[in-house]
Every structure is written in C-alpha cells, then in structure tokens.
Scaffold this motif. Structure first.
Motif, short mmCIF file in Angstrom:
data_model
loop_
_atom_site.label_atom_id
_atom_site.label_comp_id
_atom_site.label_asym_id
_atom_site.label_seq_id
_atom_site.Cartn_x
_atom_site.Cartn_y
_atom_site.Cartn_z
N HIS A 4 0.82 -1.23 0.00
CA HIS A 4 0.00 0.00 0.00
C HIS A 4 0.85 1.28 0.00
O HIS A 4 0.32 2.36 0.20
CB HIS A 4 -0.90 0.01 1.25
CG HIS A 4 -1.71 -1.24 1.40
ND1 HIS A 4 -2.98 -1.36 0.87
CD2 HIS A 4 -1.42 -2.43 1.98
CE1 HIS A 4 -3.43 -2.58 1.12
NE2 HIS A 4 -2.51 -3.24 1.80
N THR A 13 -2.23 5.57 -6.57
CA THR A 13 -2.47 5.68 -8.02
C THR A 13 -2.28 7.14 -8.46
O THR A 13 -1.90 7.40 -9.59
CB THR A 13 -3.87 5.16 -8.39
OG1 THR A 13 -4.82 5.83 -7.59
CG2 THR A 13 -4.00 3.67 -8.20
N THR A 51 -1.05 -3.76 -4.24
CA THR A 51 -2.50 -4.01 -4.36
C THR A 51 -2.88 -4.18 -5.84
O THR A 51 -2.14 -3.75 -6.74
CB THR A 51 -3.31 -2.82 -3.81
OG1 THR A 51 -3.02 -1.68 -4.61
CG2 THR A 51 -2.99 -2.53 -2.35
N GLU A 65 -5.20 -2.55 -7.29
CA GLU A 65 -5.47 -1.20 -7.82
C GLU A 65 -4.18 -0.62 -8.39
O GLU A 65 -4.20 0.04 -9.42
CB GLU A 65 -6.01 -0.28 -6.71
CG GLU A 65 -7.46 -0.55 -6.30
CD GLU A 65 -7.64 -1.83 -5.47
OE1 GLU A 65 -6.63 -2.38 -4.96
OE2 GLU A 65 -8.80 -2.27 -5.34
N ALA A 116 -3.26 -2.50 -11.60
CA ALA A 116 -4.15 -2.09 -12.71
C ALA A 116 -3.64 -0.83 -13.41
O ALA A 116 -3.93 -0.61 -14.58
CB ALA A 116 -5.57 -1.89 -12.18
N GLU A 117 -2.89 0.00 -12.71
CA GLU A 117 -2.38 1.26 -13.29
C GLU A 117 -0.94 1.11 -13.76
O GLU A 117 -0.30 2.09 -14.12
CB GLU A 117 -2.44 2.37 -12.24
CG GLU A 117 -3.84 2.74 -11.77
CD GLU A 117 -4.72 3.24 -12.92
OE1 GLU A 117 -4.21 3.94 -13.80
OE2 GLU A 117 -5.92 2.90 -12.92
N LEU A 124 -11.53 -4.78 -12.47
CA LEU A 124 -10.22 -4.69 -11.81
C LEU A 124 -9.37 -5.91 -12.16
O LEU A 124 -8.17 -5.80 -12.44
CB LEU A 124 -10.42 -4.59 -10.28
CG LEU A 124 -9.15 -4.49 -9.44
CD1 LEU A 124 -8.36 -3.25 -9.78
CD2 LEU A 124 -9.51 -4.49 -7.94
#
Ligand code: 13P
Ligand code: SF4
Length: 301
Positions: free
Chosen positions: A88, A92, A114, A116, A119-120, A285
C-alpha cells in the motif's frame, strides 16, 4: 503430524484443492503444501493447476495475483487479514503524476502491491525476475513501485536506464542493520551473507549473494561454504535446514513477517473444510490487473 497430514490430504481430495505456500509461512504449513516457493514460482505454478480450488498460504497480494491469473478457480486465503504493508506504500495519484512528467515511462510494479496499483502499471515483477523484466523493457524511464530498496538494487544492475524511485519498503527487511551484519561477520570471519533485495542498499553491499527467497535457498544448497548469515524473513529456515543438515545458518530474530505468520496449520485446515475466506475481485479490476501480470510471465520466461 501424520494424522493431520492424512486429514489434510483427505480434505484436498474431497474438495479438489491444492495448497500453495510461500517460504515465509510456518514450517507446519509448509509440510502440508503441494507447492512451496517464492512469489514468482508460485504465480507461475498457479497457472498450471488442474484442481478447482487453490488454498494460498501467503499474504493477500499473492492470493489476489493467483485469482487474477485464474479467474475461474476458487482461491482461498486462510486468513483474509494477512496483508503486506508495503503493498500500500504508493498511490495511483503518484503513478498518474509520474506519467504526466515522463512520456515514455514504464510503471514497474513489484508484485507486493494491491490490485489497484497493478491495474495502473505496465508490468509486474518479483524479486526473482525484476532485473530480467526491466532490462527487456524498451523504455528508458522506469517508475519502480512500491519498494525503494528493490528499485535501487535493480537500478544498479541496469545503469543505462533512468529510475524514478518511490519511498515504500518492507518493514521486515528494511530494518536489517549494517552494524548487525558487521558484528556477525566479525564473530564468524568465514560466514557468507545471503540477502533479499528488499534489504537496505548498505546491507546489500556486505552480501555475497543477493536474490529472492528461492535464490537464497538454491545458493546455500549449491555452495561449498558451511556458514551463512540469512538476511530475509526467518520462514526460509525450514527449507535451508532440511536441504543442508551439515551447514550453519544464522537468522536475525527480528526478521519475522507477522502477516505471513497469520497463516497457521489450523487456519489452513479450517479453510479447506469451509472453502472460505474466498478471494473475490471485481471483474473490471481483475481484467486490468491481469495485463501487467501476464506481461511479467511473458518477459521473465
Ligand atoms: P520473494 O519474491 O523472494 O518470494 O519475496 C517475497 C516477499 O514478500 C519478500 O518479502
Ligand atoms: Fe510484505 Fe515484507 Fe512480509 Fe514480504 S516480508 S510479505 S514484503 S511485509
């Protein structure tokens, strides 16, 4: 232990389940696992299994990655609170900002992150394949997230690229101190230092070998040396001692990952019985995080 082993094997058959375990989990959990390894090996193995259920004895970024790579399987994490704090340690928003600053940047995301963040990102890496994967990228600018120590280690191997660093770290490895390593070396002049690249740069300068958990285990087995200081989480002691009964290993008592230790034999048995807690990921996701993970598997081949 035999009775427990029989019970676990019966449950595995009944539920069509397989157990994957990271080297950092308890020795008792490693004993009932079908596959034990580092995070790269486990992510690869997860894509080759025929069983319907994967019980992942590790932390949630590992179980999440297994689910993303195998969305049709049931993936179980015996303690759903087993998390990696480093996962963490970037946002993003920070990724977006760096992308705005550099046209050709590749966002390289350590698998300890993570979904998230994945994904980026453009590609994932593990400690075992980070140098190979980053070297294979066409981009000059590399934003390496979240681990600063692994980022610096990789950057030193690939001086032709420009690295943008993030301030994340593993709380277990980052506190490995140079003084401690020097003191042990003074006490045992012949000792070899084997370190995980999540350790601070100054500690890595004293290392005879730097590598992933599997790398450390393989190095110790192949080496003719007899004394080793192990600079990583202490769970690796089980395999090291099993493989090398004639060698001496020193582990730092403080190198314990509390999240990995949340996975106990009892929690594995309970989760096999109930098939919970299950990893559930939003479809969108899952699709976004799949791309960098697949790219890693492709480039690391
Ligand atoms: P490995 O990539 O060596 O499995 O390490 C994972 C990890 O969590 C290190 O702290
Ligand atoms: Fe995360 Fe460090 Fe634990 Fe590995 S040892 S899972 S990096 S906290």
């Amino acid at each position: 232990m035999n009775e427990i082993l029989e019970r676990v094997n019966r449950l595995k058959k009944e539920k069509d389940a397989v157990i994957l375990a990271h080297f950092y989990v308890d020795g008792d959990v490693q004993k009932v696992a079908d596959y034990i390894g580092d995070s790269y090996y486990l992510s690869k193995v997860a894509t080759t299994l025929s069983e319907k259920v994967i019980v992942f004895a590790g932390v949630n970024f590992m179980a999440d990655s297994a689910k993303v790579l195998n969305p049709n399987k049931k993936v179980i994490l015996p303690d759903i609170t087993a998390d990696c704090p480093m996962a963490h340690m970037v946002t993003t928003a920070q990724i977006k900002k760096v992308r705005e600053m550099y046209d050709d940047v590749a966002v390289v995301c350590y698998i300890n992150s993570t979904l998230e963040l994945k994904a980026e990102s453009d590609v994932c890496v593990t400690s075992a394949n980070a140098v190979k994967v980053v070297r294979a990228l066409p981009n000059k600018n590399i934003f390496f997230i979240p681990d600063k120590n692994l980022a610096h280690y990789v950057a030193e191997q690939i001086p032709e690229k420009h690295f943008i660093y993030n301030e994340g770290f593993c709380p277990v490895h980052n506190y490995m101190a140079v003084k401690y390593v020097k003191d042990i070396k003074k006490q045992y002049p012949e000792i070899k230092v084997l370190a995980h690249p999540e350790c601070p740069r100054l500690v890595l300068e004293y290392a005879d070998f730097v590598g992933s958990t599997s790398g450390i285990i393989d190095y110790a087995k192949a080496s003719k040396d007899k004394q080793f200081l192990i600079c990583t989480e202490n769970g690796v002691c089980h395999k090291l001692k099993e493989n090398n009964p004639d060698k001496m290993f020193i582990f730092n008592d403080l190198s314990i990952c509390p999240d990995m230790k949340k996975i106990t034999l009892q929690s594995v048995i309970d989760s096999l019985e109930s098939l919970t807690p299950e990893i559930v990921i939003d479809k969108d996701l899952c699709e976004k995080a799949l791309k960098p993970l697949e790219k890693m598997l492709e480039l690391a081949k």
